[in-house]
Design an enzyme around this catalytic site. Structure first.
Site, short mmCIF file in Angstrom:
data_model
loop_
_atom_site.label_atom_id
_atom_site.label_comp_id
_atom_site.label_asym_id
_atom_site.label_seq_id
_atom_site.Cartn_x
_atom_site.Cartn_y
_atom_site.Cartn_z
N THR A 83 100.76 10.85 151.37
CA THR A 83 99.61 11.42 152.07
C THR A 83 99.92 12.38 153.22
O THR A 83 98.99 12.94 153.79
CB THR A 83 98.73 10.28 152.65
N ASP A 124 89.06 16.08 151.05
CA ASP A 124 88.47 17.41 151.29
C ASP A 124 89.55 18.50 151.30
O ASP A 124 89.24 19.68 151.15
CB ASP A 124 87.69 17.41 152.61
N TYR A 147 100.66 18.58 149.21
CA TYR A 147 99.88 17.34 149.24
C TYR A 147 98.51 17.58 148.64
O TYR A 147 98.06 16.87 147.72
CB TYR A 147 99.74 16.83 150.69
N ALA A 148 97.80 18.60 149.16
CA ALA A 148 96.44 18.88 148.69
C ALA A 148 96.44 19.21 147.20
O ALA A 148 95.54 18.80 146.46
CB ALA A 148 95.84 20.02 149.50
N PRO A 202 102.87 17.22 170.40
CA PRO A 202 103.17 18.52 169.77
C PRO A 202 101.93 19.13 169.11
O PRO A 202 101.43 18.61 168.12
CB PRO A 202 104.23 18.15 168.70
N ARG A 211 88.84 20.32 162.21
CA ARG A 211 88.77 19.20 161.26
C ARG A 211 87.47 18.44 161.49
O ARG A 211 86.97 18.39 162.61
CB ARG A 211 89.96 18.23 161.48
N ARG A 270 102.25 24.83 161.47
CA ARG A 270 102.60 24.26 160.15
C ARG A 270 102.47 25.38 159.11
O ARG A 270 101.54 26.18 159.17
CB ARG A 270 101.61 23.14 159.86
P1 NAD Z 1 98.70 5.91 153.67
O1 NAD Z 1 99.82 6.90 153.56
O2 NAD Z 1 98.45 5.26 154.98
O3 NAD Z 1 98.89 4.75 152.60
C1 NAD Z 1 99.28 4.98 151.28
C2 NAD Z 1 99.56 3.64 150.64
O4 NAD Z 1 99.90 3.87 149.25
C3 NAD Z 1 100.75 2.90 151.25
O5 NAD Z 1 100.44 1.54 151.41
C4 NAD Z 1 101.86 3.08 150.22
O6 NAD Z 1 102.80 2.01 150.22
C5 NAD Z 1 101.07 3.13 148.94
N1 NAD Z 1 101.79 3.86 147.86
C6 NAD Z 1 102.39 5.07 147.95
N2 NAD Z 1 102.95 5.39 146.77
C7 NAD Z 1 102.68 4.36 145.92
C8 NAD Z 1 102.97 4.11 144.55
N3 NAD Z 1 103.69 4.98 143.83
N4 NAD Z 1 102.53 2.97 143.99
C9 NAD Z 1 101.81 2.06 144.72
N5 NAD Z 1 101.52 2.24 146.02
C10 NAD Z 1 101.94 3.38 146.61
O7 NAD Z 1 97.39 6.70 153.15
P2 NAD Z 1 95.90 6.70 153.69
O8 NAD Z 1 95.82 7.62 154.83
O9 NAD Z 1 95.46 5.30 153.81
O10 NAD Z 1 95.16 7.39 152.46
C11 NAD Z 1 94.71 6.61 151.38
C12 NAD Z 1 94.08 7.53 150.34
O11 NAD Z 1 93.00 8.25 150.93
C13 NAD Z 1 95.05 8.56 149.79
O12 NAD Z 1 94.80 8.71 148.42
C14 NAD Z 1 94.67 9.83 150.55
O13 NAD Z 1 94.96 10.98 149.80
C15 NAD Z 1 93.18 9.64 150.72
N6 NAD Z 1 92.60 10.33 151.89
C16 NAD Z 1 93.11 10.08 153.12
C17 NAD Z 1 92.54 10.72 154.22
C18 NAD Z 1 93.04 10.45 155.60
O14 NAD Z 1 92.59 11.09 156.55
N7 NAD Z 1 93.96 9.51 155.82
C19 NAD Z 1 91.47 11.60 154.04
C20 NAD Z 1 90.99 11.82 152.75
C21 NAD Z 1 91.56 11.17 151.69
#
Ligand code: NAD
Length: 317
Positions: A83, A124, A147-148, A202, A211, A270
């Site tokens: 992520t 988004d 990532y996106a 930073p 955002r 970035r």
């Molecule tokens: P995070 O990075 O905190 O957590 C990701 C989790 O997925 C971790 O527990 C990790 O161990 C697990 N993981 C990673 N690879 C894996 C795999 N191959 N198999 C099984 N588990 C795996 O992420 P987050 O911020 O909680 O985001 C969760 C979801 O929400 C993601 O799909 C992200 O794209 C989406 N999202 C996040 C945000 C944000 O602001 N954080 C916004 C929009 C969407």
């Protein structure tokens, strides 16, 4: 009801599991998580002994484990992903693998075992940047970071399973989340914890990137709402409705933590940094969901949580 949550040891997934266990004490929740650097068993210490909660360590790219976990469940909610945008710029490979191949593996199992509902947690960021106005669910995806792009690829794959196989799937695209248990590499927990440690924060480029912030509890409630009221095959934007620039956010955090602007360290922007994210959330609003939390109040709550949970984040920094 048996729900498989993937990535439930991460930030949003762990908040979602806690929300579900509290709200639906009779549901069985299985958490499939690989425990990457971002997955943290501490995030669910308070619920791990609950008799309706089960943890399975495994990779969503592993067909065997995925099939074993999914075969008798009703709903899959896929949070598991790599992520962090900055990490994807350095090494995109694992993002392509987990976000796309992992989603494919889950979709295949969901199709094979005819599960009742599949929810893809998308973002988004897939829409890319927008100068004016807001993205609707019908707008094209134009991702700018690896990532996106990997998340957009997964999102498109889900769409194809909806159209081709009539998979009962729903996609949520939320804006930037913040709140407790967020890994301190992401901007809000990074800045809060740096300031608590007396370090500078930073700030990328001119800090004018905008955002739309969403409190994680609001997102969890929205996903739960979509699970019950969302229409099969549909996409729902979920936004907090609070757009602010990174510099404004930084100044708010400095003020709350009693620091001045000397604590800002301006760093090189970035690569490919999106200028502005903005979501049109009228679709989910019309269906009956709106965020409950006011941004500033939720930000204060978040700061309080990081102050009270130093042990949690000190280990990760
Ligand atoms: P995070 O990075 O905190 O957590 C990701 C989790 O997925 C971790 O527990 C990790 O161990 C697990 N993981 C990673 N690879 C894996 C795999 N191959 N198999 C099984 N588990 C795996 O992420 P987050 O911020 O909680 O985001 C969760 C979801 O929400 C993601 O799909 C992200 O794209 C989406 N999202 C996040 C945000 C944000 O602001 N954080 C916004 C929009 C969407």
């Amino acid at each position: 009801m048996k729900i498989v949550v993937t990535g439930g040891l991460g930030f949003i997934g762990s908040n979602f599991i806690r929300h579900m266990i509290k709200k639906y004490p009779n549901y069985r929740i299985v958490n499939l998580d690989k425990i990457t650097y971002a997955g943290n068993p501490e995030n669910l210490r308070d619920v791990e002994k609950n008799k309706n909660y089960k943890f399975v360590k495994g990779d969503i790219c592993d067909k065997k484990i995925v099939e074993r976990v999914i075969k008798d469940c009703d709903i899959v909610v896929n949070f598991a992903a790599e992520t962090h945008v900055d990490r994807s710029i350095v090494d995109a490979g694992v993002f392509v693998k987990t976000d796309i191949l992992g989603t494919y593996t889950l979709l295949e199992a969901a199709k094979k075992f005819k599960i009742k509902k599949y929810i893809q947690i998308s973002t988004d960021e897939g829409y890319g940047s927008i100068e004016k106005g807001s993205f609707k669910e019908t707008d094209n995806l134009r991702p700018n970071s690896p990532y996106a792009a990997s998340k957009a690829g997964a999102d498109m794959l889900v769409r194809s399973y909806i159209v081709t196989y009539k998979l009962p799937a729903v996609i949520t695209r939320s804006s930037n989340n913040f709140g407790p248990y967020q890994y301190p590499e992401k901007v809000i927990p990074l800045f809060i914890t740096n300031l608590l440690e007396g370090k500078k924060v930073p700030l990328y480029g001119d800090g004018l990137n905008v955002r739309d912030w969403l409190y994680v509890i609001d997102n969890c409630e929205a996903i739960d709402f979509i699970m019950r009221n969302g229409e099969e095959g549909e996409i729902y934007n979920i936004g907090g409705g609070k757009e602010i620039s990174n510099i404004e956010l930084t100044k708010m955090l400095l003020k709350e933590l009693g620091k001045d602007e000397r604590f800002i360290e301006h760093v090189k922007d970035r690569l490919g940094h999106d200028r502005r994210y903005s979501l049109d959330c009228s679709k989910i609003n019309k269906l009956g969901w709106k965020p409950r939390f006011e941004f500033h109040k939720a930000l204060k709550e978040t700061i309080k949580w990081y102050k009270e949970n130093e042990l949690w984040w000190k280990k990760l920094k």
